[in-house]
Design an enzyme around this catalytic site. Sequence first.
Site, mmCIF file in Angstrom:
data_model
loop_
_atom_site.group_PDB
_atom_site.id
_atom_site.type_symbol
_atom_site.label_atom_id
_atom_site.label_comp_id
_atom_site.label_asym_id
_atom_site.label_seq_id
_atom_site.Cartn_x
_atom_site.Cartn_y
_atom_site.Cartn_z
ATOM 1 N N LYS A 13 0.859 -1.191 0.000
ATOM 2 C CA LYS A 13 0.000 0.000 0.000
ATOM 3 C C LYS A 13 0.900 1.248 0.000
ATOM 4 C CE LYS A 13 -3.468 -2.885 2.101
ATOM 5 N NZ LYS A 13 -4.648 -3.028 2.933
ATOM 6 N N GLU A 103 -9.694 -0.870 -1.558
ATOM 7 C CA GLU A 103 -9.348 0.533 -1.254
ATOM 8 C C GLU A 103 -9.430 1.400 -2.512
ATOM 9 O OE1 GLU A 103 -5.617 -0.306 0.693
ATOM 10 O OE2 GLU A 103 -6.749 -1.337 2.263
ATOM 11 N N GLU A 173 -10.807 -10.855 -0.702
ATOM 12 C CA GLU A 173 -10.455 -10.092 0.500
ATOM 13 C C GLU A 173 -11.717 -9.501 1.131
ATOM 14 O OE1 GLU A 173 -6.130 -8.519 0.418
ATOM 15 O OE2 GLU A 173 -7.360 -7.105 -0.698
ATOM 16 N N GLY A 179 -6.880 -5.043 7.473
ATOM 17 C CA GLY A 179 -6.260 -4.100 8.401
ATOM 18 C C GLY A 179 -6.954 -4.018 9.750
ATOM 19 N N SER A 219 -5.819 -9.490 7.048
ATOM 20 C CA SER A 219 -5.161 -9.784 8.329
ATOM 21 C C SER A 219 -4.456 -11.147 8.348
ATOM 22 C CB SER A 219 -6.150 -9.666 9.492
ATOM 23 O OG SER A 219 -6.641 -8.333 9.570
HETATM 24 P P1 13P Z 1 -4.019 -6.579 5.742
HETATM 25 O O1 13P Z 1 -3.196 -7.825 5.575
HETATM 26 O O2 13P Z 1 -3.275 -5.440 6.374
HETATM 27 O O3 13P Z 1 -5.332 -6.877 6.423
HETATM 28 O O4 13P Z 1 -4.372 -6.053 4.267
HETATM 29 C C1 13P Z 1 -4.944 -6.933 3.366
HETATM 30 C C2 13P Z 1 -4.936 -6.289 2.031
HETATM 31 O O5 13P Z 1 -5.714 -5.390 1.762
HETATM 32 C C3 13P Z 1 -3.956 -6.753 1.053
HETATM 33 O O6 13P Z 1 -4.263 -6.271 -0.201
#
Ligand code: 13P
Length: 257
Positions: A13, A103, A173, A179, A219
């Site tokens: 990210k 996102e 996801e 997150g 996560s």
């Molecule tokens: P996290 O592993 O921080 O939950 O993020 C997942 C994600 O959006 C990967 O693209």
Amino acid sequence: MTTRTPLISGNWKMNLNHFEAIQTVQKLHYLVPKQVFEGVEVSIHPPFTDIRSIQTLIESEDLDFSLGAQHCHFEDSGAFTGEVSPAFLAKLNTKYVICGHSERREVFGETDEMVSKKVLAILKYEMTPILCCGETLDEREAGDMEAKVLGQIEAGLAGVSNEQIASLVIAYEPIWAIGTGKTATAEDAQAACAAVRGKVREMADDATADSVRIQYGGSVKGGNAPELMSQPDIDGALVGGASLDPDEFARVIQFAG
Ligand code: 13P
């Protein structure tokens, strides 16, 4: 039954500048024994400003990582201030491009139609899309998980040939697990990934559905990776937070023990 090599992808990210990126990749490579890469593929998706540095590092030191991007535009070039062309990413030997991440959809208004154009553009430059799908908590609680996720898959794969679908990657996801420290149970993640594979079977055919790799994301950490990765329809992980920490990401990569 086709053997699908698991793909563990680190989506950084908007984290780590190019100096930090180089250190992180070097440390990660040091931490993972070479033979681990015989059974798992690992892609690193840094911010755009880091990509050239990471490409140079991977190629000059012959590291066992594939280069990835987090996003791209669907046009080759033009008046799109701030955007990055898939042609530019291909020139940097980028192998995987994430597209339709929740996102991007939620914060930057990417629609299913835009995601579909991106999938086709990424394929045109012989890179592999990692097509993301996932539901919100409200959608899950309302019983709309499958409708949302399978609708995203149907839109994202429109106009893609069976042969191309067979080689691409889908990332399931659940948005409520990103997150948040909340992971879908292995059972729920498996059920969702099986439904995604079922959708591919319906849109294409058995061979295509058995080849496409489906990642779970949300996560994922060293501690939960072994159980998630042992599910029959989960072929890897799209990892956010844990991929920023080389020790933790190395544990995820070594999920098989
Ligand atoms: P996290 O592993 O921080 O939950 O993020 C997942 C994600 O959006 C990967 O693209």
